[in-house]
Design an enzyme around this catalytic site. Sequence first.
Site, PDB file in Angstrom:
ATOM      1  N   ASP A 257       4.132  -5.437  10.203  1.00 20.55           N
ATOM      2  CA  ASP A 257       5.159  -4.990  11.151  1.00 20.55           C
ATOM      3  C   ASP A 257       5.124  -5.801  12.439  1.00 20.55           C
ATOM      4  O   ASP A 257       6.157  -6.182  12.980  1.00 20.55           O
ATOM      5  CB  ASP A 257       4.969  -3.499  11.476  1.00 20.55           C
ATOM      6  CG  ASP A 257       5.512  -2.605  10.377  1.00 20.55           C
ATOM      7  OD1 ASP A 257       6.234  -3.125   9.490  1.00 20.55           O
ATOM      8  OD2 ASP A 257       5.215  -1.395  10.399  1.00 20.55           O
TER       9      ASP A 257
ATOM     10  N   ARG B 264       0.861  -1.182   0.000  1.00 19.33           N
ATOM     11  CA  ARG B 264       0.000   0.000   0.000  1.00 19.33           C
ATOM     12  C   ARG B 264       0.891   1.223   0.000  1.00 19.33           C
ATOM     13  O   ARG B 264       1.707   1.408   0.885  1.00 19.33           O
ATOM     14  CB  ARG B 264      -0.824  -0.001   1.293  1.00 19.33           C
ATOM     15  CG  ARG B 264      -2.275   0.053   1.063  1.00 19.33           C
ATOM     16  CD  ARG B 264      -3.139   0.063   2.266  1.00 19.33           C
ATOM     17  NE  ARG B 264      -2.642   0.499   3.551  1.00 19.33           N
ATOM     18  CZ  ARG B 264      -3.427   0.959   4.509  1.00 19.33           C
ATOM     19  NH1 ARG B 264      -4.716   1.079   4.298  1.00 19.33           N
ATOM     20  NH2 ARG B 264      -2.962   1.293   5.669  1.00 19.33           N
TER      21      ARG B 264
ATOM     22  N   THR C  42      -0.917   7.567  -1.006  1.00 15.48           N
ATOM     23  CA  THR C  42      -2.149   7.466  -1.813  1.00 15.48           C
ATOM     24  C   THR C  42      -3.047   6.334  -1.320  1.00 15.48           C
ATOM     25  O   THR C  42      -4.222   6.275  -1.679  1.00 15.48           O
ATOM     26  CB  THR C  42      -1.794   7.173  -3.282  1.00 15.48           C
ATOM     27  OG1 THR C  42      -1.131   5.890  -3.324  1.00 15.48           O
ATOM     28  CG2 THR C  42      -0.864   8.221  -3.856  1.00 15.48           C
TER      29      THR C  42
HETATM   30  C1  PRP Z   1      -1.516  -4.457   4.804  1.00 14.08           C
HETATM   31  C2  PRP Z   1      -2.383  -5.698   4.898  1.00 14.08           C
HETATM   32  C3  PRP Z   1      -3.170  -5.660   3.628  1.00 14.08           C
HETATM   33  C4  PRP Z   1      -3.351  -4.174   3.402  1.00 14.08           C
HETATM   34  C5  PRP Z   1      -4.754  -3.799   3.789  1.00 14.08           C
HETATM   35  O1  PRP Z   1      -0.441  -4.668   3.963  1.00 14.08           O
HETATM   36  O2  PRP Z   1      -1.641  -6.871   5.059  1.00 14.08           O
HETATM   37  O3  PRP Z   1      -2.536  -6.274   2.529  1.00 14.08           O
HETATM   38  O4  PRP Z   1      -2.434  -3.505   4.269  1.00 14.08           O
HETATM   39  O5  PRP Z   1      -4.988  -2.474   3.476  1.00 14.08           O
HETATM   40  P1  PRP Z   1      -6.009  -2.027   2.342  1.00 14.08           P
HETATM   41  O6  PRP Z   1      -7.226  -2.898   2.486  1.00 14.08           O
HETATM   42  O7  PRP Z   1      -6.285  -0.594   2.656  1.00 14.08           O
HETATM   43  O8  PRP Z   1      -5.338  -2.213   1.008  1.00 14.08           O
HETATM   44  P2  PRP Z   1       0.674  -3.541   3.747  1.00 14.08           P
HETATM   45  O9  PRP Z   1       0.412  -2.799   2.477  1.00 14.08           O
HETATM   46  O10 PRP Z   1       0.837  -2.736   4.999  1.00 14.08           O
HETATM   47  O11 PRP Z   1       1.963  -4.395   3.463  1.00 14.08           O
HETATM   48  P3  PRP Z   1       2.737  -5.440   4.421  1.00 14.08           P
HETATM   49  O12 PRP Z   1       1.849  -6.648   4.551  1.00 14.08           O
HETATM   50  O13 PRP Z   1       3.971  -5.714   3.628  1.00 14.08           O
HETATM   51  O14 PRP Z   1       3.025  -4.778   5.734  1.00 14.08           O
HETATM   52  N1  URA Z   2      -2.997  -2.694   7.100  1.00 14.17           N
HETATM   53  C1  URA Z   2      -2.648  -3.094   8.346  1.00 14.17           C
HETATM   54  O1  URA Z   2      -1.676  -3.837   8.529  1.00 14.17           O
HETATM   55  N2  URA Z   2      -3.382  -2.634   9.386  1.00 14.17           N
HETATM   56  C2  URA Z   2      -4.439  -1.836   9.207  1.00 14.17           C
HETATM   57  O2  URA Z   2      -5.069  -1.460  10.213  1.00 14.17           O
HETATM   58  C3  URA Z   2      -4.773  -1.426   7.909  1.00 14.17           C
HETATM   59  C4  URA Z   2      -4.047  -1.881   6.874  1.00 14.17           C
END
Ligand code: PRP
Ligand code: URA
Length: 208
Positions: free
Chosen positions: A201, A102, A106
Amino acid sequence: MSTIILNHPLIEHKLTIMRNKDTGTKEFRQNLDEVAMLMAYEVTKGLPTKNKEIITPICQMTGKELVRPIVLVPILRAGLGLVDGFKAIIPTAKVGHIGMARNEETLQPEEYYAKFPSCLGEADVIVVDPMLATGGSASAALENIKKRGAKHIKLACLVAVPEGISVIEKNHPDVDLIVAALDEKLNEKGYIVPGLGDAGDRLFGTDD
Ligand code: PRP
Ligand code: URA
């Protein structure tokens, strides 16, 4: 096709431990593993089966076997935390990977990695990600997986908000959505409230 909110007492108990900000990486991982096993049981409930003739030590009978192979697809990174638990229940599952990040400003998802087994098109595909927030990452991942041939898809998420669920229902009416817990809303940074923070994280210890 359908949205199911599990609200399972054992999952709620373990999720409460995970939500607690004082829960460290080890305990967070362990509880996610256990929750994933419970979710795997629920997610696979409706999978199609076909008859199989066998002979037990006593007599002949018509048993059941799954119609299609199962492919798990974790959305990287945080989805990886659900894979071991699902594999414990479905040890024959193949695993494809899709990396979606993400963009912090944005909130738009960008694919940075993808690798799938060749049976994707004929498989029951279970996409896993702990968090369904704006729904952007999961929706884009589903779109990209469909472009690569997947047809029978379920999306399993641990925590979701109504916004994210609506996005999946609108963009992917053919996908069954299974959510363990429904939370209240998103905050101004796109985090789930009350949520559990940044799942990736907390899972990988990159939150310090
Ligand atoms: C987190 C989570 C989802 C996403 C959800 O991933 O694991 O994939 O956010 O958010 P959304 O519904 O608004 O798209 P992140 O992009 O933080 O990546 P990560 O798993 O590598 O930490
Ligand atoms: N991704 C996460 O890991 N936590 C949230 O709360 C939203 C998006």
